[in-house]
Design an enzyme around this catalytic site. Structure first.
Site, PDB file in Angstrom:
ATOM      1  CG  ASP A 469      -0.089  -0.159   2.459  1.00  0.00           C
ATOM      2  OD1 ASP A 469       0.940  -0.647   2.779  1.00  0.00           O
ATOM      3  OD2 ASP A 469      -0.846   0.306   3.658  1.00  0.00           O
ATOM      4  NE  ARG A 473       0.137   4.020   6.432  1.00  0.00           N
ATOM      5  CZ  ARG A 473      -0.778   4.759   5.820  1.00  0.00           C
ATOM      6  NH1 ARG A 473      -0.648   5.957   5.524  1.00  0.00           N
ATOM      7  NH2 ARG A 473      -1.783   3.838   5.198  1.00  0.00           N
ATOM      8  CD  GLU A 475      -1.091   0.302   7.079  1.00  0.00           C
ATOM      9  OE1 GLU A 475      -1.164   1.554   7.269  1.00  0.00           O
ATOM     10  OE2 GLU A 475      -2.295   0.102   6.658  1.00  0.00           O
ATOM     11  CG  ASP A 482      -4.531  -0.416  -1.313  1.00  0.00           C
ATOM     12  OD1 ASP A 482      -5.410  -0.892  -0.895  1.00  0.00           O
ATOM     13  OD2 ASP A 482      -3.872   0.259  -0.790  1.00  0.00           O
ATOM     14  CD  GLU A 755      -3.218   6.189   2.888  1.00  0.00           C
ATOM     15  OE1 GLU A 755      -2.320   7.026   3.530  1.00  0.00           O
ATOM     16  OE2 GLU A 755      -3.897   5.398   3.298  1.00  0.00           O
TER      17      GLU A 755
END
Ligand code: BGC
Length: 896
Positions: A469, A473, A475, A482, A755
């Site tokens: 994604d 960060r 993640e 996605d 994003e």
């Protein structure tokens, strides 16, 4: 004379043919220089392989066939482990004229059976006692080669991430190998040709440095989890040597290895790397090191469970692929030194020419954006993204680059650089999975061209071992939704078949663990999380099981990917909660849906609360999935299944109409997203479609051409307008610069796709939302529309046997050019408009078409269009036409 070029095996890129897991690889080739009118009527395929030292076996196969893409393996012989073959191909035309033989293409298989693995799985003795995060471990073994070396291969994998060395030299150029897979189901290994690295008749040393990586490092948001797939790293390696006298020897990992802690004291994907050069062990992977107490005996672990497949995978390696120099050195208001690379990238920073005192520490903090002229790290959440280097301090200059971490950044703050930092002392290294560029796009609108480049950068940064994604960060996960939405654009930008199809194997594995429900992220790092390890089905995200293989099929024409993924597709639909027999074929209303995730109207902290009814969106994707399943079943010759999916799709559509659509074509959720999807998914009758398109135009004009869609509908909205005859409105939306819009981000200096539409707010401040990345590919799905309409390249048949070049003339687009590397070769074209009088323009189009592709060229002429069908060759077309479109399109204004 035509020539056969670029012979390939399956979907492997040239240069990635070592150690593959294929026993009957399909073959593809291209025909270049083919004279106009040349037709392949048949082919000869020559295979050579060594039976033993003296004997070379040569096999020949031929066929009468026009096929040149994914031609089934024509030999009886199937390949076995470690087999090296060479293939040459020539083709003939109807008159029997033969092309010369192609250059040979070489493929070598890897270790296809578990019994080929003779090494032990070893770990550091402190591994089981260290909860982590732990330092890297250096494993080593010295060995003697008694004779001259003819060939050497290293087969290696790790639970963790590794880099191998032989005699002090790094083996290969892969980054973060063995890559990320669903480690409880599948572990990749790599094969390296190390023939020239091992010394003949000498003592050698093999060393492997191993760190936690995805396997046991921290993964996930809200603090995430450690040790998701195992408690500590381990390594398995075997070096297979063939001597000049053809005798062989296998040097394996086992209890005779020793291990010490390396200078990388912390190697975290999110938090970064801490390297203490004082702790380097000089020549640790060289022979004759001698021993000291830092080296301990390794721990031999139980063999890797048979349930975990050891595979080469098809994704291709992650590599360091580009080096970038700083564009600016900045001094922030708080006195920090900040380096700007001018581009948001993914990788790391290399420091050079460091001179300073022993024990002095330099830190490098990464950020995507500045806020108030300081680096903004809040958006990284629980993720330090900080590398630290402690100097050896031996007077000579030092350099440092991290090995086992990566960051998403444009800016780095360098703290405590000893002396004056020169730009020449720092460079950024871009890392991602190696892919072949598949498309180019540019047009007369510089901002739109920049948007395309931003999309490419976003894809590069997020295709790192798995499709993620975001890269910065806490993640960086393989979010299924996605990819489901971006895959149709992705395949146009880079050849990513290998990566996506590899990832789909993990999706299917993770799905099997969840009883048929696909994972939200794959590899499923949420498996240990009671809240997020949801067996709860979710539209779009889980439709990836159908949408992604379909995108791969459309791009390549490869039905095999559909066949391979069919069980995953049907497993998904069989657990999708709806009542087939009774009241409804639609989604069970009780299920929570992410819907048109992150539409600009949703509250910043509740991105699922889109304007558009989330359940309705879920049902639209359901009908689309059912229809695709009918087509896929048809392609696979599954008639009963086709009929059943068709019936289900019809029934679901009927209920969809009852629930959501008025007879005239208004839809209950009266939004841009609704009409965009209803049109593109063909959910309406013809008259309803007219009404829907009218309504969509109205809503877009009413919103002053600002976009109002989220992840789910953004890939479709421009096409919905164009396909219903409103291409100028689509262009107005595409070219809008006010927030929210695609070009808003570009005007705000974006170098990747954000994003959120407003990741940076118009006042230049960073969106306060907790979830704000500057590198998400979802909204970049519009690249497909840019190819198909602005430039005008549309694939008409799966695998590009037939396509159309039909620029949708409009706006102020005065020229455009695009290219695409199809399975048959690259098609490239450019066009331009030249005004000659007030209402007349000249139009020029040049197109170069590879053998195997038929193109319908559509150019404007007079007041309409002219179509010509052409094949391989270079073509040029001229016409004059009268532009008859309204531009600029006006927004709705209140009546005065
Ligand atoms: C990710 C997304 C993802 C979403 C779904 C986010 O945190 O970055 O792109 O699809 O969560 O919940």
């Amino acid at each position: 004379m035509a020539r056969v070029t670029d012979v390939r095996f399956e979907h492997y890129l040239p240069g990635c043919n070592l150690g593959v897991h294929e026993t009957r690889p399909r073959l593809s080739w291209k025909l270049s220089n083919s004279p106009k009118g040349f037709k392949q009527h048949g082919y000869d395929i020559e295979l050579s392989h060594r039976i033993d030292v003296e004997r070379l076996d040569v096999l020949l196969a031929n066929a009468r066939s026009p096929l040149s893409s994914l031609v089934p393996w024509p030999f009886e012989m199937s390949l076995i482990s470690r087999q090296r073959i060479s293939i040459r191909i020539r083709v003939r035309n109807e008159a029997g004229q033969k092309t010369p033989w192609s250059e040979p293409a070489v493929l070598e298989t890897g270790l296809l059976n578990r019994s080929d693995w003779q090494c032990e799985r070893i770990a550091a003795p402190w591994g089981p006692r260290t909860p982590g995060p732990d330092s890297e471990s250096l494993f080593r073994r010295e060995f003697q080669t008694p004779y001259a070396i003819a060939q050497a291969r290293m087969y290696i994998t790790a639970q963790g991430v590794y880099e191998a060395e032989i005699n002090g030299e790094r083996v290969g150029d892969y980054f973060l190998a063995p890559g990320w897979t669903a480690y409880d189901g599948r572990l990749q290994y790599q094969t390296y040709d190390v023939t020239t690295m091992v010394s003949s008749n000498a003592i050698n040393c093999m060393g492997v440095r191993v760190a936690e990586g995805w396997f046991c490092g921290r993964i996930g948001w809200d603090g995430g989890h450690r040790n998701i797939w195992g408690p500590h790293p381990a390594v398995m390696v075997q070096l297979e040597i063939t001597y000049a006298d053809r005798s062989t020897e296998i040097i394996t990992s086992g209890t005779c290895w020793t291990v010490a802690r390396g200078p990388i004291r912390l190697a975290e994907l999110y938090d970064g790397e801490k390297y203490d050069a004082r702790l380097e062990i000089r020549n640790w992977s060289c022979p004759n090191l001698g021993t000291d107490s830092s080296w301990q005996k390794v721990l031999a672990l139980s063999p890797l469970p048979e349930t975990i497949t050891l595979t080469a995978g098809t994704a291709g390696p992650v590599k360091r692929l580009q080096v970038m120099q700083p564009t600016k050195l900045l001094h922030s208001p708080s006195g920090k030194t900040i380096v700007d690379f001018g581009q948001n990238i993914v990788g790391y920073v290399k420091l050079k020419n460091i001179r300073g005192a022993r024990g002095h520490k330099i830190t490098v903090k990464h950020a995507e954006v500045l806020e108030h002229e300081e680096i903004c790290t809040r958006t990284l959440r629980i993720c330090e993204a900080t590398d630290e280097y402690t100097l050896r301090g031996l007077q000579c200059s030092e350099s440092y680059e991290p090995r086992f971490t990566f960051h998403g950044f444009r800016y780095v703050q360098i703290d405590d650089w000893p002396g004056e930092l020169e730009p020449s002392s720092i460079e950024a290294v871009v890392c991602h999975t190696e892919m072949e560029s598949a498309g180019t796009f540019s047009c007369s609108d510089a901002l739109l061209t920049r948007l395309y480049q931003n999309i490419c950068w976003g894809m590069r940064g997020n295709f790192l071992s798995v499709p993620t994604d975001c890269p910065q960060r806490d993640e960086r996960l393989g979010w299924s939704g996605d990819l489901a939405l971006f895959a149709p654009a992705a395949v146009l930008i880079y050849n990513c078949f290998g990566l996506i199809s590899n990832w789909l194997v993990d999706v299917e594995y993770d799905q099997s663990v969840l009883g048929g429900v696909p994972p939200m992220v794959s590899p499923n790092s949420t498996i240990v999380d009671p809240v997020w390890c949801r067996r709860v089905p979710c539209a779009i995200w889980h439709d990836v099981t159908i949408l992604a293989p379909w995108a791969l099929y459309e791009e390549t024409g490869d039905v095999a990917i559909l066949a391979r993924q069919y069980p995953s597709m049907t497993a998904w639909l069989s657990v999708l909660p709806r009542n087939k027999s009774g009241a409804t074929h639609l989604w069970d209303n009780a299920v929570f849906q992410l819907g048109d995730w992150l539409d600009p109207g949703a509250p910043p902290d509740a991105p699922w609360k889109s304007y558009t009814d989330a359940r309705m969106i879920a049902n639209m994707f359901l009908i689309q999935s059912l229809r695709l399943m009918a087509r896929i079943s048809d392609l696979l010759g599954k008639t009963a299944e086709r009929l059943s999916f068709e019936a289900e799709a019809r029934a679901a559509l009927a209920q969809f109409h009852d629930e959501y659509v008025t007879p005239n074509g208004r839809i209950v959720s009266d939004t841009q997203a609704t009409y965009a999807l209803a049109i593109c998914f063909n959910l309406l009758t013809l008259s309803q479609r007219d009404r829907a398109s009218e309504r969509l135009v109205y809503l877009v004009r009413k919103n002053n051409f600002k976009i109002a869609t989220g992840f789910a509908a953004t890939p479709f909205i421009c096409e919905a307008l164009a396909t219903t005859g409103n291409v100028q409105v689509a262009y107005a939306l595409l070219l809008e610069k006010e927030c929210p819009s695609w070009l808003y981000a570009v005007t705000m200096g974006a170098t990747t796709v954000w994003e959120r539409w407003d990741s940076l707010l118009p006042d230049g401040s960073v969106n306060p939302g907790d979830m704000t990345s500057f590198n998400h590919y979802a909204y970049g799905a519009v690249a497909k529309f840019m190819y198909e309409r602005v430039a005008g390249l549309q694939r008409l048949e799966p695998g590009w046997t037939r396509c159309r070049v039909a620029p949708a003339i409009g706006a102020q687009f005065m020229n455009a050019s695009a290219s695409h590397a199809t399975p048959h070769g690259t098609i490239s074209f450019s066009w331009k408009r030249t005004p000659v009088s007030q209402n007349v323009e000249e139009f020029d189009l040049k197109v170069s078409i590879p053998y195997g592709v038929i193109v319908e060229v559509v150019i404007p002429e007079g007041a309409s269009n002219r179509t010509r069908e052409v094949g391989a060759g270079d073509w040029s077309f001229q016409s004059s036409f009268s532009p008859d479109f309204e531009w600029p399109v006006t927004p709705l204004k209140p009546k005065s």
